[in-house]
Scaffold this active site. Structure first.
Site, PDB file in Angstrom:
ATOM      1  N   THR A  21       0.754  -1.224  -0.044  1.00 41.12           N
ATOM      2  CA  THR A  21       0.237  -0.047   0.086  1.00 41.12           C
ATOM      3  C   THR A  21       0.736   1.155   0.046  1.00 41.12           C
ATOM      4  O   THR A  21       0.615   2.440  -0.678  1.00 41.12           O
ATOM      5  CB  THR A  21      -0.888   0.025   1.116  1.00 41.12           C
ATOM      6  OG1 THR A  21      -1.777  -1.143   1.253  1.00 41.12           O
ATOM      7  CG2 THR A  21      -1.791   1.136   1.230  1.00 41.12           C
ATOM      8  N   THR A 284       4.334 -20.373  22.014  1.00 44.38           N
ATOM      9  CA  THR A 284       2.842 -20.179  22.551  1.00 44.38           C
ATOM     10  C   THR A 284       2.326 -19.535  21.649  1.00 44.38           C
ATOM     11  O   THR A 284       2.499 -18.808  20.746  1.00 44.38           O
ATOM     12  CB  THR A 284       3.001 -19.330  23.860  1.00 44.38           C
ATOM     13  OG1 THR A 284       1.691 -18.825  24.307  1.00 44.38           O
ATOM     14  CG2 THR A 284       3.976 -17.980  23.788  1.00 44.38           C
TER      15      THR A 284
END
Length: 348
Positions: A21, A284
C-alpha cells in the site's frame, strides 16, 4: 581553516520497493490504486528533500502484494542489499504490512554480520490519501536509517518501523488490520520512538559480536509447517501432518506457557515424528509471554520428549529461523542447542 574543497560525504540510503500500500497512489479518474514511479519519489514527497542524506531507489520489476511474498522474494531483497552494501549506508524496504513480520524476520537471519540498518516499513493507507500514514512512516524510516554516531550507524540490525516506533523486526507481529498502530513487539521494547525528537534506547539495540564481513544466506528450506492446537484437535489430522512427504520441522503453537493435550496418542505421534528426525518447536499461541515447559502438568510430557523450547520467540521468527537453520544443514545433534540460542536477538 577548513579546505573549501573538502566535503563530508552525505549518508546514502537505498529504498527498496517490493510492493504494498505504501507505494500506491490513487487514480482519481478510476479510483483504482497503482504503484507510482519511485524515481519521482522526491516529487511525490518533497519533504524528503529536507533530509540530510542521498536517497537512491530500486523497485521490484513487478511490485507484489505481500500476501504473495515467498522465499524467492526474500532472496531477491537480500541480494539487492548484498549488491549495494558497500555503496550505501542504510536500507529502507517498503513492504506490504500483512507479511512484513515474516519477511523482516527472515532477513534478520539471512543477513549475518549485518552492521548497517535495514528498516522495513509500510502503511495502512496509500501515499496519496489525505489521512495517510505512509509519509510519516517513510520519512522517519529514512531518517532512522541515516542516523550515525561517531561515524557509525546507530542501528545495525533489521528493524520494523510503524506508527512512531522502531522495533526489532524479528520481535514483531501484526496485530491490527485497520489501525495505524498495526504492529506490536510484546516481548521486547521499542528501539526508537519518534516524537518531537527521535528517542533512541541504545541499551536495547543489537550489536553483532563479530566484525566479519556481511554474509548473505540464500538457502531457506521450505519443508516446514506451523501447527496450531485447538480444543478438538484430533489424531487423524496430527498423523496426516506429521507424515507429510519431505516434512522436516514443525512450529507447534501450544496453549499459554507451552501447554498441550496429555492424551497418549498426542505424545506418541510427536515421539514417532522426532524419531524420524522431524524437529518440533514449542511456541506459545499468545502474542506475549514465553514457553515454560514443565511449569504445568500439561507441558511436562513435552519436556520429557526433549521438544525444542521456543521460549518467547514469535511465530514469524520461529518459522523463518527453522527455514534458515535447515537451509544451513545444521547437524541434528546440534539443532536443538542452536535453535534455543538467540542468533539475532529474536529470543531471550
Amino acid at each position: 581553516m577548513k579546505n573549501r574543497d573538502s566535503k563530508v560525504r552525505k549518508t546514502k540510503i537505498l529504498l527498496i520497493y517490493t510492493g504494498g500500500t505504501i507505494g500506491m497512489v490513487k487514480d482519481y479518474d478510476t479510483g483504482a490504486l497503482k504503484a507510482f514511479n519511485f524515481n519521482k519519489l522526491i516529487k511525490n514527497i518533497p519533504e524528503l528533500g529536507q533530509l540530510d542524506c542521498t536517497i537512491d531507489s530500486i523497485s521490484f520489476d513487478t511490485p507484489i502484494d505481500s500476501s504473495n511474498m515467498n522465499v524467492g522474494h526474500w532472496v531477491n531483497i537480500a541480494t539487492i542489499i548484498e549488491d549495494h552494501y558497500d555503496s550505501h549506508d542504510g536500507f529502507v524496504v517498503l513492504h506490504g504490512s500483512d507479511t512484513m513480520s515474516y519477511t523482516s524476520s527472515a532477513l534478520s537471519y539471512m543477513l549475518e554480520n549485518l552492521r548497517k540498518p535495514v528498516i522495513f516499513t509500510g502503511s495502512q493507507l496509500p501515499i496519496g490519501d489525505l489521512r495517510t500514514d505512509a509519509k510519516e512512516n517513510l520519512i522517519t524510516s529514512i531518517q532512522i536509517a541515516a542516523l550515525r554516531e561517531d561515524n557509525m550507524p546507530v542501528v545495525q540490525e533489521v528493524g520494523l518501523y510503524f506508527e512512531y516506533k522502531l522495533y526489532r523486526a524479528n520481535r514483531t507481529t501484526k496485530i491490527n488490520a485497520e489501525h495505524f498502530e498495526a504492529f506490536a513487539s510484546l516481548n521486547y521494547p521499542a528501539l526508537i520512538e519518534s516524537g518531537v525528537h527521535l528517542k533512541v534506547s541504545r541499551e536495547y539495540l543489537f550489536r553483532a559480536n563479530s566484525t566479519k564481513r556481511l554474509k548473505v544466506h540464500k538457502v531457506m528450506d521450505q519443508n516446514v509447517v506451523i501447527l496450531k492446537l485447538f480444543p478438538g484437535f484430533n489424531q487423524t489430522v496430527l498423523h496426516s501432518i506429521l507424515n507429510s512427504p519431505n516434512l522436516k520441522a514443525v512450529v507447534l503453537e501450544t496453549y499459554g506457557s507451552g501447554n498441550a493435550p496429555t492424551d497418549e496418542w498426542f505424545t506418541l505421534e510427536l515421539k514417532k515424528a522426532m524419531e524420524r528426525e522431524i524437529f518440533i518447536i514449542n511456541v506459545t499461541q499468545c502474542s506475549g509471554g514465553s514457553v515454560l515447559m514443565g511449569r504445568y502438568e500439561t507441558s511436562k510430557q513435552l519436556e520429557k520428549l526433549q521438544i525444542i523450547n521456543g521460549k518467547d520467540i514469535t511465530t514469524e521468527a520461529a518459522i523463518t529461523k527453522l527455514m534458515y537453520l535447515l537451509g544451513n544443514n545444521i547437524s541434528p545433534k546440534l539443532f536443538k542447542t542452536i535453535y534455543e540460542t538467540s542468533l539475532r536477538g529474536e529470543m531471550q
